[in-house]
Design a protein around this motif. Structure first.
Motif, PDB file in Angstrom:
ATOM      1  N   ASN A   1      11.501  -1.026 -11.715  1.00 54.84           N
ATOM      2  CA  ASN A   1      11.463  -1.098 -13.174  1.00 54.84           C
ATOM      3  C   ASN A   1      12.693  -0.412 -13.741  1.00 54.84           C
ATOM      4  N   GLY A   2      13.432  -1.124 -14.569  1.00 54.96           N
ATOM      5  CA  GLY A   2      14.630  -0.529 -15.135  1.00 54.96           C
ATOM      6  C   GLY A   2      15.083  -1.248 -16.381  1.00 54.96           C
TER       7      GLY A   2
ATOM      8  N   THR B   1      21.748   3.935 -10.623  1.00 67.53           N
ATOM      9  CA  THR B   1      20.534   4.751 -10.582  1.00 67.53           C
ATOM     10  C   THR B   1      20.759   6.056 -11.328  1.00 67.53           C
TER      11      THR B   1
ATOM     12  N   ASP C   1      15.224  10.542 -12.712  1.00 67.28           N
ATOM     13  CA  ASP C   1      13.992  10.138 -13.382  1.00 67.28           C
ATOM     14  C   ASP C   1      13.882  10.810 -14.747  1.00 67.28           C
TER      15      ASP C   1
ATOM     16  N   SER D   1      11.007   6.340 -19.037  1.00 68.11           N
ATOM     17  CA  SER D   1       9.891   5.749 -18.292  1.00 68.11           C
ATOM     18  C   SER D   1       8.757   5.340 -19.224  1.00 68.11           C
TER      19      SER D   1
ATOM     20  N   TYR E   1      22.153  -2.864 -14.218  1.00 69.71           N
ATOM     21  CA  TYR E   1      20.713  -2.682 -14.161  1.00 69.71           C
ATOM     22  C   TYR E   1      20.472  -1.248 -13.724  1.00 69.71           C
ATOM     23  N   LEU E   2      19.897  -0.447 -14.603  1.00 67.29           N
ATOM     24  CA  LEU E   2      19.711   0.977 -14.352  1.00 67.29           C
ATOM     25  C   LEU E   2      18.259   1.246 -13.992  1.00 67.29           C
ATOM     26  N   ILE E   3      18.044   1.826 -12.806  1.00 74.67           N
ATOM     27  CA  ILE E   3      16.684   2.164 -12.401  1.00 74.67           C
ATOM     28  C   ILE E   3      16.627   3.647 -12.019  1.00 74.67           C
ATOM     29  N   PRO E   4      15.461   4.272 -12.161  1.00 70.87           N
ATOM     30  CA  PRO E   4      15.338   5.687 -11.786  1.00 70.87           C
ATOM     31  C   PRO E   4      15.477   5.880 -10.281  1.00 70.87           C
TER      32      PRO E   4
ATOM     33  N   GLU F   1      12.736   5.003  -7.681  1.00 71.70           N
ATOM     34  CA  GLU F   1      12.389   3.614  -7.381  1.00 71.70           C
ATOM     35  C   GLU F   1      13.433   2.918  -6.510  1.00 71.70           C
TER      36      GLU F   1
END
Length: 412
Positions: A102-103, A149, A152, A157, A242-245, A248
Motif C-alpha cells: 500500500n502506497g 520507500t 513508516d 498510513s 510509488y512510495l511505500i512504507p 511493506e
C-alpha cells in the motif's frame, strides 16, 4: 526534507486498464510479447514497441519518436485520459502469495535526488542513464514509477486506509494473479497533510528504479540549464514514484550460478574455500542458509554449507557486511576469477522467489558447475549502505512489489 507533489496523471479508462497495464518490456520473452500484441490492441506494449505495427525492428531515436506517436494515438482514441486536478494516487497491490503493498503514487523531486535526500544503494551505468534520458526527452512521458520507500508514518498510513474505504478508480487482476487497486486523492487539505508529513523526512530511499531516477535527474539538469526562465515548478523538475512504507517492502536474495571452476578441480576448489569457510557436506537434499555470512553451495550433486571463519575477513563498512559483497570478495573474485559481475558471462542470477531446487536443476543440467544461495538483504542493510554513500554489487536484491507500466503516466 522530501518534496512530494500531486500531479495530473494520464490514465487508462476503468473498463480497459487491465488490458493496458504491462510488465516492463524486457521482462517478456519475444513469444510472450508478440502474443500479447497479437491479441490485445490496448496493451501498453504497442506503445513501447512501435515497430510491431510495421513488422520491423526499430531502434534509437527513430523508435523514440514512434513511441511518442503511439502514445498520442492512445490519447486521441480515448484509451488514455488525463485527470483534471493534480492528485495523489493511493495504489494497492495484492500478489498471488497474498502479500499486500500500500502506497502513494506521486511526483518526487529531481533536486532531492541531487541533494541525496533521495538516496541510492546501487551503481548505475552512465550509457544507460544517457540513453533513457534521451528517450524521456523525446517521448515526453514516464509510464512506470520508481519504487521509493520511507519510514513508516502513522498519519500517512491512516490517510491511505481511510481512502481505501471509498470507491476505487481501478480494480483489476493481471494474468500473473496480482490484483491492483487505485484511489484518487484530489482534496487540497488531504494533499497538504501528506506533503507536510513527507517534508518531515530527511531521507527516503530508492528501492527499485535507480536508472530511471538517474535519467530523470539528467533530464532535469539539461532542461534547467537550457531554460533561462527556470523557476523549479516545471514538470521536468519531478519524476513519478510509488512510495511505500519500509515495513511493506519485501526483499528477496539473488542466488548465483557459475559456469566452470576457473580451471580448478572439485577438490582444489574446496581446499581453496576452506581457507575462508568452514565447510560441511549436507547431502543431496536442498539446503538453505539460515543466517548472514552463511551460504549454501551446490556442487557435483551435493549441497554444502559454508560458514565464514571469523578471523578470515574484516568488516569495516556496511557494504563489507553484505552477503553479496562477501561472496564476491571471498569466492567469486579471488577463487573463480570473476571481476565484472555485470558483464562476465560465467555468472547468472536467480531471484530468491525460486527455491534452491532451481539451483540444483541448473547445475545438474550441466550448464553450470556450482551454485550459491544466500540470505536476503534487509531494509536496514540497504539503508546503511546508502547512508554511507556506498553501492551494492549488481543483483544484490530482488525487491517487491514489481510495478506495471501504463497505469499512471507522468507527462513532462
Amino acid at each position: 526534507m522530501a518534496k512530494v507533489i500531486p500531479f495530473k496523471a494520464v490514465r487508462p479508462t476503468r473498463a480497459i486498464v487491465g488490458l493496458v497495464a504491462a510488465r516492463p518490456y524486457q521482462s517478456y520473452t519475444i513469444d510472450e510479447r508478440e502474443s500479447r500484441m497479437d491479441y490485445n490492441p490496448f496493451s501498453f506494449l504497442h506503445i513501447v514497441n512501435p515497430g510491431y505495427k510495421y513488422d520491423q525492428v526499430i531502434t534509437g531515436e527513430e523508435r523514440y519518436k514512434l513511441v511518442k506517436n503511439r502514445y498520442l494515438e492512445f490519447k486521441e482514441d480515448g484509451v488514455f485520459v488525463q485527470d483534471e486536478k493534480p492528485s495523489f494516487y493511493v495504489y494497492k497491490i495484492v500478489n498471488r502469495l497474498g502479500q499486500e503493498f500500500n502506497g502513494i503514487i506521486a511526483a518526487t523531486s529531481a533536486e532531492d535526488y541531487e541533494k541525496d535526500i533521495i538516496k541510492k544503494h546501487e551503481n548505475t551505468i552512465a550509457k544507460r542513464e544517457k540513453t533513457f534520458k534521451t528517450y524521456l526527452k523525446t517521448v515526453g512521458f514516464n509510464a512506470e514509477p520508481v519504487l521509493l520507500t520511507y519510514p513508516d508514518n502513522e498519519i500517512i498510513s491512516d490517510i491511505i486506509k481511510e481512502t481505501q474505504k471509498g470507491y476505487a478508480e481501478f480494480e483489476f487482476t493481471m494474468t500473473y494473479r496480482d490484483t491492483h487497486f487505485l484511489w484518487k486523492i484530489d482534496n487540497a487539505e488531504t494533499i497538504a497533510v501528506i506533503q507536510k508529513e513527507f517534508e518531515t523526512m530527511n531521507t527516503i530511499y530508492i528501492a527499485d528504479g535507480h536508472h530511471r531516477s538517474a535519467s530523470s535527474h539528467l533530464l532535469y539538469s539539461d532542461e534547467k540549464a537550457n531554460n533561462p526562465n527556470h523557476n523549479g515548478t516545471e514538470s521536468y523538475n519531478f519524476f513519478m514514484s510509488y512510495l511505500i512504507p519500509e515495513s511493506e517492502l519485501v526483499i528477496h536474495e539473488f542466488n548465483r550460478l557459475i559456469r566452470g571452476l576457473n580451471g580448478l578441480s572439485k577438490e582444489e576448489f574446496l581446499i581453496k574455500l576452506d581457507t575462508t569457510y568452514r565447510i560441511e557436506n549436507r547431502g543431496v537434499l536442498p539446503y538453505n542458509p539460515s543466517k548472514p555470512h552463511h551460504f549454501s553451495m551446490y556442487l557435483d550433486g551435493e549441497f554444502y554449507s559454508l560458514y565464514l571463519r571469523k578471523t578470515s575477513y574484516e568488516f569495516h563498512t556496511a557494504l563489507d557486511k553484505l552477503d553479496a559483497q562477501l561472496l564476491y570478495k571471498t569466492i567469486l573474485q579471488p577463487v573463480l576469477g570473476i571481476d565484472d559481475l555485470r558483464n562476465d558471462n560465467r555468472i547468472e542470477y536467480v531471484n530468491g522467489q525460486h527455491e534452491m531446487i532451481t539451483i540444483k536443476s541448473s547445475v545438474d543440467s550441466g550448464e553450470f558447475m556450482v551454485g550459491f544461495g544466500m540470505c536476503p538483504t534487509t531494509v536496514n542493510q540497504m539503508k546503511l549502505i546508502a547512508d554511507e554513500g556506498l553501492k551494492m554489487p549488481p543483483k544484490s536484491t530482488y525487491i517487491l512489489p514489481k510495478l506495471r507500466s501504463g497505469i499512471t503516466v507522468y507527462e513532462f
